[in-house]
Design a protein around this motif. Structure first.
Motif, PDB file in Angstrom:
ATOM      1  N   VAL A   1       4.412   7.080  -0.791  1.00  0.00           N
ATOM      2  CA  VAL A   1       5.842   7.124  -1.107  1.00  0.00           C
ATOM      3  C   VAL A   1       6.071   7.740  -2.487  1.00  0.00           C
ATOM      4  CG1 VAL A   1       7.907   5.723  -1.481  1.00  0.00           C
ATOM      5  CG2 VAL A   1       6.330   5.147   0.377  1.00  0.00           C
ATOM      6  N   ASN A   2       5.283   7.338  -3.475  1.00  0.00           N
ATOM      7  CA  ASN A   2       5.447   7.910  -4.816  1.00  0.00           C
ATOM      8  C   ASN A   2       5.169   9.400  -4.818  1.00  0.00           C
ATOM      9  OD1 ASN A   2       6.054   5.362  -5.671  1.00  0.00           O
ATOM     10  ND2 ASN A   2       4.403   5.179  -7.159  1.00  0.00           N
TER      11      ASN A   2
ATOM     12  N   GLY B   1       7.885  12.024  -5.788  1.00  0.00           N
ATOM     13  CA  GLY B   1       7.556  12.596  -7.091  1.00  0.00           C
ATOM     14  C   GLY B   1       7.675  11.602  -8.225  1.00  0.00           C
ATOM     15  N   LEU B   2       7.341  10.329  -7.976  1.00  0.00           N
ATOM     16  CA  LEU B   2       7.457   9.288  -8.994  1.00  0.00           C
ATOM     17  C   LEU B   2       6.183   9.101  -9.805  1.00  0.00           C
ATOM     18  CD1 LEU B   2       9.433   6.591  -6.975  1.00  0.00           C
ATOM     19  CD2 LEU B   2      10.332   8.273  -8.609  1.00  0.00           C
TER      20      LEU B   2
ATOM     21  N   PHE C   1       0.825  -1.212   0.000  1.00  0.00           N
ATOM     22  CA  PHE C   1       0.000   0.000   0.000  1.00  0.00           C
ATOM     23  C   PHE C   1       0.855   1.257   0.000  1.00  0.00           C
ATOM     24  CE2 PHE C   1      -1.847   3.384   2.622  1.00  0.00           C
ATOM     25  CZ  PHE C   1      -2.913   3.742   1.817  1.00  0.00           C
ATOM     26  N   LEU C   2       1.941   1.259   0.769  1.00  0.00           N
ATOM     27  CA  LEU C   2       2.798   2.441   0.827  1.00  0.00           C
ATOM     28  C   LEU C   2       3.412   2.755  -0.534  1.00  0.00           C
ATOM     29  CD1 LEU C   2       4.664   1.890   4.227  1.00  0.00           C
ATOM     30  CD2 LEU C   2       2.814   3.505   3.749  1.00  0.00           C
ATOM     31  N   PHE C   3       3.709   1.738  -1.318  1.00  0.00           N
ATOM     32  CA  PHE C   3       4.346   1.944  -2.615  1.00  0.00           C
ATOM     33  C   PHE C   3       3.360   1.753  -3.766  1.00  0.00           C
ATOM     34  CE2 PHE C   3       7.876   1.206   0.182  1.00  0.00           C
ATOM     35  CZ  PHE C   3       8.907   1.974  -0.332  1.00  0.00           C
TER      36      PHE C   3
END
Length: 378
Positions: A222-223, A227-228, A213-215
């Protein structure tokens, strides 16, 4: 007779003639002389205090020996104490204490390994499980099939590299935080310990779900922080392995941290203080002083990390959805699961399990052998 009696009353030794005469007569003088010599030998002196002749002493010792009866054997037990325990009895005592644990380990470990090895030599698929076909002995046929599969070697290489990365990262993070715990105050140290133990206590499936979930490319924070955008960590092979590695290190470093921290606290402070006064940097103190003294502890945590990380299953299966796209993130444990349960080839899955067991045993024995050659005690 008068002179003889007078000599006895005065306490002086009798003449040789009187003694020999009494002995020749065979009267009571013989027994009296022996008894008198015995009393004299016991007391150590004559009636007047003169030293006893050697012949009297020997006669007295013989008399006492006769009165006391036959001598006891030299190996007889002395006093009321217990007889010495035999070496064989003392050697079996530790095994008696270990017997309950050995019985439990035999039931929970030895028997399953035996069944695993047995199935790996049989033809054991869904047909044999359901009873539709008889079980047949294949010998090393399953291993030949396994070693002839190119995917197996790819998965084995990926497993070795992935486990090596996890072990190194876990040891680096755990040791660094252990040193940090010795440098901070009580409140930050307590907060770090609680956070680490919380990560350690989290179940693997729960931690894996949270990390996914975090990624997450759509909802993960996280993104957004990095800024991903909508970058998917689980789409690429290497990014998926990196994400799983982060999660494995996160849930594994507390064991290394706590163990190494306890070892550092056991090192005498004078040793570290002397190294610091000599001008050594913190890295030099760790490399030349702390690490050599912690080598037995580092051996334990390294072997434990190798075993745990080599057989990772939950994190890979949950975070890559069963091994990634087209099996690009498979490791041996997930590969064995797919062969055994997804394809119903239980014999091939058992063969993979046996190969993993042998690899782990070989790595552990080689590592311990190298330490023994260097003279290290575990």
């Amino acid at each position: 007779m008068t002179n003889d009696t007078g000599d006895r009353r005065s306490g002086r030794p009798t003449s040789g003639g009187a003694t020999s005469g009494g002995a020749e007569a065979g009267g009571p003088a013989d027994g009296g002389a022996v008894a008198g010599a015995g009393r004299t030998a016991v007391q150590g002196r004559s009636v007047e205090g003169s030293p006893v002749a050697p012949s009297a002493r020997s006669a007295g010792g013989a008399a006492l020996a006769v009165a006391a009866g036959p001598a006891a054997p030299s190996g007889a037990r002395k006093g009321p104490g217990r007889a010495p325990r035999r070496a064989g009895q003392a050697g079996w005592t530790p095994w008696l204490y270990l017997a309950p644990a050995l019985v439990v380990l035999g039931g929970l470990l030895v028997y399953p390994i035996y069944q695993l090895g047995l199935i790996s030599f049989l033809e054991y698929t869904q047909a044999q499980v359901s009873g539709g076909q008889p079980t047949s002995f294949q010998g090393f046929g399953n291993y030949a099939t396994l070693f002839g599969d190119g995917q197996f070697w790819q998965v084995l290489l990926a497993t070795v590299l992935f486990a090596a990365g996890c072990v190194v990262a876990t040891l680096v993070v755990g040791c660094a935080l252990a040193v940090l715990l010795t440098r901070v105050r009580a409140v930050p140290r307590l907060a770090l310990m609680l956070a680490a133990l919380g990560a350690w206590a989290t179940p693997a499936i729960t931690g894996s779900t949270v990390w996914v979930f975090l990624f997450d490319p759509d909802y993960g924070p996280v993104n957004r922080l990095l800024g991903l955008g909508d970058f998917s960590w689980t789409y690429g092979r290497y990014s998926a392995f990196a994400l799983v590695l982060f999660e494995v290190v996160w849930c594994s470093f507390p064991f290394v941290m706590v163990t190494v921290y306890a070892g550092i606290k056991a090192i005498p402070g004078e040793v570290l203080e002397a190294a610091s006064l000599d001008g050594a940097s913190q890295w030099r103190i760790w490399r030349s002083v702390t690490a050599p003294m912690l080598r037995p502890i580092l051996v334990v945590v390294t072997i434990q990390s190798i075993i745990w990380d080599f057989k990772v299953f939950t994190q890979i299966y949950v975070m890559t959805n069963g091994g990634g796209i087209a099996g690009q993130n498979l490791v041996l444990n997930v590969y064995a699961y797919q062969k055994a349960f997804a394809s119903s080839q239980y014999s091939l899955g058992s063969a993979i399990g046996v190969v993993m067991l042998l690899i782990l045993l070989a790595v552990t024995l080689v590592y311990l052998r190298l330490l023994r050659r260097r003279g290290e005690e575990l």
